[in-house]
Enzyme design. Structure first.
Site, PDB file in Angstrom:
ATOM      1  N   CYS A  20       3.868 -28.799   9.948  1.00 15.76           N
ATOM      2  CA  CYS A  20       4.941 -29.881  10.259  1.00 15.76           C
ATOM      3  C   CYS A  20       5.898 -30.055   9.050  1.00 15.76           C
ATOM      4  CB  CYS A  20       4.093 -31.034  10.223  1.00 15.76           C
ATOM      5  SG  CYS A  20       3.377 -31.717   8.889  1.00 15.76           S
TER       6      CYS A  20
ATOM      7  N   ALA B 261       4.920 -30.800   5.706  1.00 21.78           N
ATOM      8  CA  ALA B 261       4.375 -29.595   5.127  1.00 21.78           C
ATOM      9  C   ALA B 261       5.462 -28.719   4.374  1.00 21.78           C
ATOM     10  CB  ALA B 261       3.744 -28.779   6.026  1.00 21.78           C
TER      11      ALA B 261
ATOM     12  N   ARG C 256      -1.726 -24.063  -2.081  1.00 26.10           N
ATOM     13  CA  ARG C 256      -0.408 -22.898  -1.925  1.00 26.10           C
ATOM     14  C   ARG C 256      -0.326 -22.138  -3.107  1.00 26.10           C
ATOM     15  NH1 ARG C 256       5.490 -24.227  -2.022  1.00 26.10           N
ATOM     16  NH2 ARG C 256       6.503 -22.542  -0.866  1.00 26.10           N
TER      17      ARG C 256
ATOM     18  N   HIS D 291      11.806 -28.370   5.483  1.00 27.39           N
ATOM     19  CA  HIS D 291      12.714 -27.555   4.368  1.00 27.39           C
ATOM     20  C   HIS D 291      14.044 -28.191   4.524  1.00 27.39           C
ATOM     21  CE1 HIS D 291      10.302 -23.712   5.507  1.00 27.39           C
ATOM     22  NE2 HIS D 291       9.532 -24.542   4.676  1.00 27.39           N
TER      23      HIS D 291
HETATM   24 FE1  CFM Z   1       9.734 -19.198   2.179  1.00 29.59          FE
HETATM   25 FE2  CFM Z   1       7.832 -18.070   3.567  1.00 29.59          FE
HETATM   26 FE3  CFM Z   1       8.035 -20.723   3.334  1.00 29.59          FE
HETATM   27 FE4  CFM Z   1       7.510 -19.242   1.276  1.00 29.59          FE
HETATM   28 FE5  CFM Z   1       4.794 -19.930   1.611  1.00 29.59          FE
HETATM   29 FE6  CFM Z   1       5.292 -18.852   4.032  1.00 29.59          FE
HETATM   30 FE7  CFM Z   1       5.564 -21.211   3.918  1.00 29.59          FE
HETATM   31 MO1  CFM Z   1       3.209 -20.063   3.688  1.00 29.59          MO
HETATM   32  S1  CFM Z   1       8.503 -17.498   1.500  1.00 29.59           S
HETATM   33  S2  CFM Z   1       8.716 -20.868   1.395  1.00 29.59           S
HETATM   34  S3  CFM Z   1       5.621 -19.535  -0.360  1.00 29.59           S
HETATM   35  S4  CFM Z   1       9.159 -19.333   4.593  1.00 29.59           S
HETATM   36  S5  CFM Z   1       3.770 -18.054   2.538  1.00 29.59           S
HETATM   37  S6  CFM Z   1       6.539 -16.990   4.756  1.00 29.59           S
HETATM   38  S7  CFM Z   1       4.515 -20.011   5.443  1.00 29.59           S
HETATM   39  S8  CFM Z   1       4.175 -21.607   2.355  1.00 29.59           S
HETATM   40  S9  CFM Z   1       7.312 -22.306   4.257  1.00 29.59           S
END
Ligand code: CFM
Length: 466
Positions: free
Chosen positions: A52, A55, A86, A185
């Site tokens: 979500c 997260a 994480r 993000h």
């Molecule tokens: Fe970028 Fe990723 Fe992500 Fe990531 Fe991650 Fe991820 Fe994630 Mo899990 S590189 S930041 S450190 S998109 S592994 S493939 S899913 S936490 S949001």
């Protein structure tokens, strides 16, 4: 095979899901055209692997900034169940100048839902500042109820920033926003832009100043990357956000080049700094020697001949070591079929590392990637590879069986299912309990981990339930 998979779904779901799968053809690889639908709402009733917005903000972008307190604002569960999962490493002293492994929450109760939680939040900010006087800032990470009851966390942020003398940054990352962690993000990037970007001064700027953007130091990834950049003569002035600090975020607008590893989660800030300050940015990929070498050369090409010569020297210095790793593991892993389902970046960025070991990607895809990510992915794939977006638990299980894969790479929710199915598995989010995987140092760990997973004698000792 895909027809057979979709057969299990009711008509409308089938039609919906069909658009999220594609078998890669020669012409896609050449043109980069990809028909996979992405970044839209998951089908209700289907087990999605997604997370979500909270997260994406608290867990991904803000959480790793080590010298700030990140408040999980709302009921206790969001912070508690995502606590310490994480593996974003950071140096410093716990509770003094590094707070990354702490879980701090306003622990909403019924009373807070009914009467509002702003007063409680204010008290919590004051308490936090008193308990952790060296904390350089506070972020307020909103959980769902905070948005639903209409609390004014912006007002609290403003008041507390004045009173406490450190930035108190409200982040509207309530989990219900958007369709996945991806919007989290974006929201987090926007709050960095509004509250931190350009707020600090870099005392002595240099011609080789760069920033690492979108490396979260999972299992030490950013450290294994930074060392290479420094070896070629660059000065890393900021890490976003693994092992990073608020000061680093605040001086990044003085960087000469922004180096972006995770495009998906931080492209927004790279683009914003380009627009506001004219800082160029480029993507790079530090998984596996082939991509690392390519990236080092491409990074060096942005600088003068000294840096370019340094890059060649560094590449040559690691060559024997990398050849040895490949010599050892390639014969043990050659031809092994890999299936991946990972977040928004690694489903394409790790392909080269597997290929360096002679392994073959037969299926890959993302939880929450956007169209541009798919277009960047399809050109990296071979004809016949299955590409998918937001597949459900059933879809992944079905395909892994049909494709007879030798290794599954996904997250903790998937891991034990595959262990029980007798399929070797690696967590491609947390690197299980391992890492780093970035850079030349990381590749040594990566190769050994893949070998250990696949060639472990344990798989021959298992009685499968079918
Ligand atoms: Fe970028 Fe990723 Fe992500 Fe990531 Fe991650 Fe991820 Fe994630 Mo899990 S590189 S930041 S450190 S998109 S592994 S493939 S899913 S936490 S949001």
């Amino acid at each position: 095979m895909l027809e057979e998979l979709l057969e299990v779904y009711p008509e409308r779901t089938k039609k919906f899901k069909k658009k999220h799968f594609q078998v890669v053809e020669e012409e896609n690889i050449e043109s980069g055209k990809c028909s996979v639908k992405s970044n839209i709402k998951s089908r209700p009733g289907v087990m999605t692997i997604r997370g979500c917005a909270y997260a994406g903000s608290k867990g991904v972008v803000w959480g790793p900034i080590k010298d700030m307190i990140h408040i999980s604002h709302g009921p206790v569960g969001c912070g508690q169940y995502s606590w310490g999962t994480r593996r974003n490493y950071a140096t410093g002293t716990l509770g003094v100048n590094n707070f990354t492994v702490m879980q701090i929450t306003s622990d909403f109760q019924e009373r807070d839902i009914v009467f509002g939680g702003d007063k409680k939040l204010e008290a919590l900010c004051k308490e936090v500042k008193e308990m952790f006087p060296l904390a350089k800032g506070i972020s307020i990470q909103s959980e769902c109820p905070v948005g639903l009851i209409g609390d004014d966390i912006e007002a609290v942020g403003k008041k507390m920033t004045k009173e406490l003398g450190v930035p108190v940054i409200p982040v509207r990352c309530e989990g219900f926003r958007g369709v996945s962690q991806s919007l989290g993000h974006h929201i987090a990037n926007d709050t960095i832009r509004d509250h931190v970007m350009g707020t600090r001064e870099l005392e002595e700027a240099g011609p080789y100043d760069v920033a690492i953007i979108g490396d979260y130091n999972i299992g030490g990834d950013a450290w294994a990357s930074r060392i290479l950049l420094e070896e070629i003569g660059l000065r890393v002035i900021a890490q976003w956000s693994g092992d990073g600090s608020i000061n680093e975020l605040g001086i990044t607008h003085k960087s000469k080049l922004n180096l972006i590893h995770c495009y998906r989660s931080m492209n927004y800030m790279a683009k914003t700094m380009e627009k506001e300050y004219g800082i160029p940015w480029m993507e790079y990929n530090f998984f596996g020697p082939t991509k690392t070498i390519e990236s080092l050369r491409a990074i060096a090409a942005h600088f003068d001949e000294t840096i370019q010569a340094n890059a060649e020297r560094v590449i040559a210095a690691y060559k024997d070591e990398m050849d040895e790793v490949i010599e050892k593991y390639h014969p043990r892993l050659e031809g092994k079929k890999v299936m991946l389902i990972i977040g928004g970046l690694r489903a394409r960025h790790t392909i080269g590392a597997y290929e360096d070991l002679g392994m073959e990607i037969v299926a890959t895809g993302y939880e929450f990637a956007h169209k541009d990510d798919y277009e960047k992915t399809i050109v990296e794939l071979k004809e016949g590879t299955v590409l998918y977006d937001d597949p459900g638990a059933f879809d992944v299980e079905f395909l892994s069986d049909k494709l007879d894969v030798d290794l599954m790479g996904a997250g903790v929710k998937e891991k034990y299912v595959y262990h029980k199915l007798g399929i070797p598995f690696r967590q491609m989010h947390s690197w299980d309990y391992s890492g780093p995987y970035h850079g030349f140092d990381g590749f040594k760990v990566f190769a050994q981990d893949m070998d250990t997973a696949i060639n472990s004698p344990v798989w021959n000792l298992m009685d499968l339930p079918f």
